[in-house]
Write a protein that holds these residues in place. Structure first.
Motif, PDB file in Angstrom:
ATOM      1  N   THR A  36       0.844  -1.188   0.000  1.00 61.96           N
ATOM      2  CA  THR A  36       0.000   0.000   0.000  1.00 61.96           C
ATOM      3  C   THR A  36       0.881   1.240   0.000  1.00 61.96           C
ATOM      4  O   THR A  36       1.835   1.337   0.778  1.00 61.96           O
ATOM      5  CB  THR A  36      -0.908   0.016   1.237  1.00 61.96           C
ATOM      6  N   VAL A  73      -8.508   0.921   2.495  1.00 63.57           N
ATOM      7  CA  VAL A  73      -7.089   0.535   2.491  1.00 63.57           C
ATOM      8  C   VAL A  73      -6.240   1.629   1.860  1.00 63.57           C
ATOM      9  O   VAL A  73      -5.221   2.049   2.403  1.00 63.57           O
ATOM     10  CB  VAL A  73      -6.873  -0.804   1.751  1.00 63.57           C
ATOM     11  N   THR A  76      -3.084   0.511  -3.657  1.00 58.29           N
ATOM     12  CA  THR A  76      -2.179  -0.634  -3.548  1.00 58.29           C
ATOM     13  C   THR A  76      -1.566  -0.938  -4.908  1.00 58.29           C
ATOM     14  O   THR A  76      -2.173  -0.680  -5.957  1.00 58.29           O
ATOM     15  CB  THR A  76      -2.908  -1.891  -3.036  1.00 58.29           C
TER      16      THR A  76
END
Length: 254
Positions: A36, A73, A76
């Protein structure tokens, strides 16, 4: 971890430079597959750039398949990010004709035998006193579309690695309406070729601008390409495409 590399070239768009720096960091493992990226504020601070410019570069990287946005998140790195450059072994005039929707023609500007330059020493592994065939060509339709410079490996190397190409080059002589890559492609039936290329944003400069009938500061894309038979490089090229050139279909392979 901060991305290494220069902050900017003298006349290159910041977004292009950012794109290349982050893409290079992905390909060299600084940001490995599945990792990430830092948050936008942190990454902007690490790179020393504005968030709007960074955001635009990140969007381009997403469009090109290097990054994916995952809710909760962040951004990525894709598991198998595509390689940059066009790896398909097809003459540039054919590729650009597809983008233009009309055939482009090749006009010879120079056909010569040269001693190695830094470029050919690096990419063709040519010894200092080798003699290399050099073709410089203008690709054009209604107007100049691209400038190509192509070098073949020394004759003795070609005779060992790809004798059919060596013969075809001799037969082509001072051919003024075809590219060296077209000669190679036609001579390579049954011969396994591989290619690697690089893509860089730049400006034309005075000499290339004059050849393409554009101002010296016209933005352009410089493509370098090396074609090999096995592990032997047989052709190296530089292709300069100015702003407004026909679209170049890019084949990206994992």
């Amino acid at each position: 971890m901060a991305v290494s590399g220069p902050a900017s070239g003298p006349r290159r768009r910041p977004v292009v430079v950012l794109y290349e720096r982050i893409a290079d960091a992905i390909h060299d493992g600084t940001y490995p597959p599945g990792s990430t990226l830092p948050s936008e504020p942190r990454l902007a601070a690490e790179l020393g750039v504005s968030r709007p410019a960074l955001r635009e570069a990140l969007l381009l990287l997403q469009e090109d398949g290097l990054l994916t946005v995952r809710r909760g998140v962040g951004r990525t790195v894709n598991d198998r990010p595509p390689r940059r450059g066009f790896e398909h072994i097809q003459p540039l005039e054919e590729l650009l004709s597809a983008g233009a929707g009309t055939p482009l023609r090749v006009r010879a500007l120079r056909r010569a035998v040269e001693e190695p330059t830094d470029f050919t020493t690096q990419h063709l592994l040519a010894p200092a006193r080798a003699e290399l065939r050099f073709w410089e060509s203008l690709l054009y339709g209604d107007a100049a579309a691209a400038l190509s410079q192509e070098w073949a490996a020394a004759d003795d190397v070609l005779e060992r690695a790809h004798p059919a190409f060596a013969h075809a080059l001799r037969e082509a002589g001072r051919a003024d309406r075809t590219s060296m890559l077209a000669v190679l492609a036609a001579a390579s039936r049954g011969v396994a070729l591989t290619a690697h290329s690089g893509v860089t944003a730049t400006v034309l400069g005075r000499r290339r601008g004059a050849q393409l009938e554009r101002p010296a500061d016209t933005p352009a894309v410089l493509i370098t390409q090396v074609v090999r038979v096995g592990d032997v490089p047989v052709l190296a090229a530089k292709h300069m495409l100015p702003t407004g050139a026909p679209a170049l279909p890019v084949l990206q392979s994992n």
